[in-house]
Design an enzyme around this catalytic site. Structure first.
Site: not given
Length: 295
Positions: A48-50, A79
């Protein structure tokens, strides 16, 4: 040109148990990477994110972070904020102030405080609240496939704190977890409201596993619709919404998220009236530690 390596960690955020939270990829020493390279890595990790840790340009910050989904760069996300802070300290970094980090990102400076081993909380950015127009209520019912939406205590409201969520109250945790939204109708709602998706919430009774049950359905343009396991930005926005309506769940409350995905994410929210802040916190743990080979 010879290839090079950069340090890399994958951490689990908002869970004390491995594989029950929300994974985050963290790339260190990213100043030498351009935006296209960061996007390519984020697409490859397919999380979902990096995040990419760079040297700060503000002297009061410990680090600068850039946050990418597989599709977009974000000015802020929850997060990734806690996960990046955990990864940085886990790598041996010593904060400028013991027990406290200052993150520089697209929304400005975000404070992060250590509460216990592996547990941190970030100060929620200011949020802009916009109630959903009544003309869109029927479309929201259609998109969620339910008549159990709370249109009275706190009407559905878009909340923008760097990530833009439509907050929707549901009558019970059981209904919240069981909902199967219509992807196409949800995408149309997101487009009309300019939101990143829908954050659903419901209250647990006394003795429940947490104060609230939360689900976050993400809409990434017309490319994908998926459920985020545990979501710091949405919980920060939700806490701001409760405060604005005078419906805070005490000075501190807890959230369970990810149940519909077989996860067990746990978030705590604290209203710090002395300092005028809302803190969003949880545990994090390193799962993968190594390097990424760059072309």
């Amino acid at each position: 040109m010879p290839s090079r390596q950069v340090r890399f960690k994958q951490v689990d955020v908002f869970s004390a148990a491995p594989f029950k939270g929300n994974p985050l990829a963290v790339v260190f020493d990213a100043d030498g990477l351009d935006t296209d390279q960061m996007r390519a890595i984020a697409r490859w990790t397919n999380l979902s994110e990096t995040t990419f840790i760079c040297k700060p340009t503000d002297p009061s910050a410990d680090y600068l972070v850039r946050i990418f989904t597989p599709v977009h760069e974000l000015p802020f996300a929850g997060h990734p904020t806690l996960g990046t802070a955990h990864a940085l300290v886990d790598s041996g970094y010593r904060p400028k102030t013991a027990g406290r980090l200052v993150q520089q990102c697209g929304v400005g400076l975000v404070e992060i405080e250590e509460r216990a081993a592996g547990v941190r909380a970030f100060s929620a950015p200011p949020a802009r609240l916009t109630p959903l127009a009544e003309a869109d209520w029927a479309a929201l019912r259609e998109a969620l496939g339910t008549e159990t939406i709370d249109f009275h205590h706190i009407a559905p409201t878009s909340v923008d704190n760097g990530v833009h969520w439509l907050m929707v109250g549901i009558d019970s945790p059981e209904t919240c977890v069981a909902l199967a939204p219509d992807a196409g109708a949800l995408a149309r709602i997101a487009e009309r409201t300019g939101t990143s998706g829908v954050a659903l919430y419901a209250s647990h009774g006394d003795g429940g596993p947490a104060t609230l049950e939360v689900r976050c359905i993400v809409v990434e343009g017309n490319l994908s619709i998926y459920e985020d396991p545990v979501t710091g930005s949405a919980n920060a926005g939700l806490a701001s919404l409760f405060a604005a309506h005078g419906r805070r769940h005490g000075e501190r409350y807890t959230v369970r998220q990810g149940t519909a995905l077989g996860r067990d994410g746990r978030v705590f929210v604290e209203y710090d009236d002395t300092r005028g802040k809302i803190w969003i916190g949880g545990a994090a743990a390193t799962i993968v530690d190594g390097t990424i080979q760059l072309p």
